[in-house]
Design a protein around this motif. Sequence first.
Motif, short mmCIF file in Angstrom:
data_model
loop_
_atom_site.label_atom_id
_atom_site.label_comp_id
_atom_site.label_asym_id
_atom_site.label_seq_id
_atom_site.Cartn_x
_atom_site.Cartn_y
_atom_site.Cartn_z
N ASP A 196 0.83 -1.21 0.00
CA ASP A 196 0.00 0.00 0.00
C ASP A 196 0.86 1.26 0.00
OD1 ASP A 196 -2.40 -1.32 -0.12
OD2 ASP A 196 -2.73 -1.34 2.04
N LEU A 197 1.99 1.22 0.70
CA LEU A 197 2.91 2.36 0.67
C LEU A 197 3.37 2.62 -0.76
CD1 LEU A 197 5.15 1.72 3.82
CD2 LEU A 197 3.48 3.55 3.52
N ALA A 198 3.75 1.54 -1.46
CA ALA A 198 4.21 1.68 -2.85
C ALA A 198 3.12 2.30 -3.72
CB ALA A 198 4.63 0.32 -3.39
N ARG A 199 1.89 1.83 -3.54
CA ARG A 199 0.78 2.35 -4.34
C ARG A 199 0.53 3.82 -4.04
NH1 ARG A 199 -4.29 2.96 -2.87
NH2 ARG A 199 -4.02 1.62 -1.04
N LEU A 200 0.51 4.17 -2.76
CA LEU A 200 0.22 5.55 -2.38
C LEU A 200 1.35 6.51 -2.74
CD1 LEU A 200 -1.35 4.78 1.12
CD2 LEU A 200 -2.57 5.66 -0.88
N LEU A 201 2.59 6.01 -2.67
CA LEU A 201 3.74 6.84 -3.00
C LEU A 201 4.05 6.83 -4.50
CD1 LEU A 201 6.08 5.79 -0.06
CD2 LEU A 201 4.95 8.00 -0.32
N ARG A 202 3.41 5.91 -5.23
CA ARG A 202 3.63 5.76 -6.67
C ARG A 202 5.08 5.40 -6.98
NH1 ARG A 202 -0.09 10.71 -9.18
NH2 ARG A 202 -2.05 10.02 -8.21
N ILE A 203 5.59 4.48 -6.19
CA ILE A 203 6.94 3.96 -6.42
C ILE A 203 6.87 2.44 -6.35
CG2 ILE A 203 8.11 6.01 -5.52
CD1 ILE A 203 8.53 4.57 -2.91
N SER A 204 7.95 1.76 -6.70
CA SER A 204 7.96 0.30 -6.68
C SER A 204 7.96 -0.21 -5.24
CB SER A 204 9.20 -0.23 -7.39
OG SER A 204 10.36 0.05 -6.63
N PRO A 205 7.46 -1.43 -5.02
CA PRO A 205 7.52 -2.02 -3.67
C PRO A 205 8.94 -2.08 -3.11
CG PRO A 205 6.03 -3.26 -5.05
CD PRO A 205 6.70 -2.27 -5.95
N THR A 206 9.93 -2.33 -3.97
CA THR A 206 11.32 -2.38 -3.50
C THR A 206 11.76 -1.02 -2.96
OG1 THR A 206 11.88 -4.12 -5.07
CG2 THR A 206 13.70 -2.85 -4.16
N ARG A 207 11.44 0.03 -3.71
CA ARG A 207 11.79 1.38 -3.25
C ARG A 207 11.02 1.74 -1.99
NH1 ARG A 207 11.07 6.09 -7.12
NH2 ARG A 207 12.07 7.16 -5.35
N ALA A 208 9.77 1.32 -1.91
CA ALA A 208 8.97 1.62 -0.72
C ALA A 208 9.54 0.92 0.51
CB ALA A 208 7.51 1.19 -0.95
N LYS A 209 9.95 -0.33 0.33
CA LYS A 209 10.54 -1.09 1.43
C LYS A 209 11.83 -0.45 1.89
CE LYS A 209 11.72 -5.83 2.77
NZ LYS A 209 11.78 -7.24 2.30
N THR A 210 12.66 -0.01 0.95
CA THR A 210 13.92 0.66 1.28
C THR A 210 13.68 1.98 2.00
OG1 THR A 210 15.07 -0.35 -0.59
CG2 THR A 210 16.03 1.65 0.33
N ALA A 211 12.74 2.76 1.49
CA ALA A 211 12.42 4.04 2.12
C ALA A 211 11.92 3.85 3.55
CB ALA A 211 11.38 4.79 1.29
N LEU A 212 11.07 2.85 3.74
CA LEU A 212 10.54 2.56 5.07
C LEU A 212 11.67 2.17 6.02
CD1 LEU A 212 7.95 2.18 6.79
CD2 LEU A 212 7.96 -0.21 6.06
N ALA A 213 12.54 1.28 5.57
CA ALA A 213 13.67 0.84 6.41
C ALA A 213 14.56 2.02 6.78
CB ALA A 213 14.47 -0.25 5.70
N ASN A 214 14.77 2.92 5.84
CA ASN A 214 15.65 4.06 6.10
C ASN A 214 15.07 5.03 7.13
OD1 ASN A 214 17.76 3.30 4.48
ND2 ASN A 214 17.09 4.45 2.70
N VAL A 215 13.80 5.39 6.96
CA VAL A 215 13.25 6.39 7.88
C VAL A 215 13.01 5.80 9.27
CG1 VAL A 215 12.20 7.74 6.03
CG2 VAL A 215 10.83 5.98 7.18
N LEU A 216 12.65 4.51 9.34
CA LEU A 216 12.44 3.89 10.65
C LEU A 216 13.78 3.52 11.29
CD1 LEU A 216 9.35 1.55 10.03
CD2 LEU A 216 9.39 3.88 10.95
N GLY A 217 14.69 2.97 10.50
CA GLY A 217 15.97 2.54 11.05
C GLY A 217 16.82 3.69 11.55
N SER A 218 16.71 4.84 10.92
CA SER A 218 17.45 6.03 11.36
C SER A 218 16.69 6.82 12.41
CB SER A 218 17.74 6.93 10.16
OG SER A 218 16.52 7.41 9.60
N GLN A 219 15.47 6.39 12.73
CA GLN A 219 14.59 7.07 13.69
C GLN A 219 14.27 8.49 13.27
OE1 GLN A 219 14.80 6.41 17.90
NE2 GLN A 219 16.17 4.67 17.68
N ARG A 220 14.26 8.73 11.98
CA ARG A 220 13.72 10.00 11.51
C ARG A 220 12.20 10.00 11.67
NH1 ARG A 220 17.31 8.94 7.31
NH2 ARG A 220 15.71 8.87 5.67
#
Length: 330
Positions: A196-220
């Motif tokens: 759903d993140l990929a669909r809402l952001l209009r990016i691929s699931p791979t990019r959505a998964k990477t973006a999610l890991a980055n913002v959560l993992g860095s605690q941004r």
Amino acid sequence: MQDFDFDERDLRLLHALQVRPRAPWTALAPVVGADAVTLARRWNVLQDRGLAWMTSYKGSGARFVGAIIDVTCAPSMMSAVIQGLVRDREVVSVDQTAGARDLILTVFCSTDAELSTFLLDRIPAVEGITSTRTHRVTRMITDARKWRLRSLATDEVRALERAVPLPTPRASAVSAEVEKDLAGILLMDGRTSVADLARLLRISPTRAKTALANVLGSQRVVVRLELARTSSPWPVCVWYFLSAPASKVDLVAASLAGLNEARLVVTTGGTHSIAMAVWLRGVEDMAVLERQLGEQLPYVEIADRSIVLRTPKHMGKRLDTDGRRIIQEI
């Protein structure tokens, strides 16, 4: 009027979601003691009733400044003042209290300049506010992401932590636009799936998964579970304002952060050294807590305290008079 009590399975589920807010139902099932379908169904019921929900906010990896603001209002204008404040995006929480102030606001701004604008220009323009006092946050010691329901055993928590590792940042960068949009989606629902993140952001699931890991993992961005306090075993919320010698502020704050009851502990540059919010089982537990603090931290003065009567807004979500989340967003 409260007409619901969490049962033990609810509390086990919610404790598990405190530990790993985005864990798959299949990973939660063996820990909670129910199958994945049952857990998903129960979570939907709790969400639909406004009894539990996910929220998100800026974490230690993001740039922001915070303040705890005491507000006094003209009694006849109280409702109008509250309605105006809950619509303000930078006011993340509004507590209506008994004590030396009518309201306690928790405010997050991106910069000191934005906080100054809020304090000097926007707050004075709100009709009905008669006075304010600002406790500028200098350091966040702990917040409610570390507070636990204490319904799971230690070995069960450790099993869940092993089964679902914390996200870690990945090499690929996240654009500012994607990160902003992602944070907005997680604010609405912290358990939004990668698909759903990929669909809402209009990016691929791979990019959505990477973006999610980055913002959560860095605690941004931090995702955490919230629940209707008045329906929980800890229905009483109290704000404490404490003063300590400058040489002992860090020691005191660290000790307070270790309290089971502590939901927020911050050091401040205001009148008092430390502000703390706690959840208690009853108002009589205030005396127990204060006696404990007096025995363990004799050099600390409890300068002031306020009992929360109602919370119209909590961590970006609007609540009704029973403390349940109002599903329609503000």
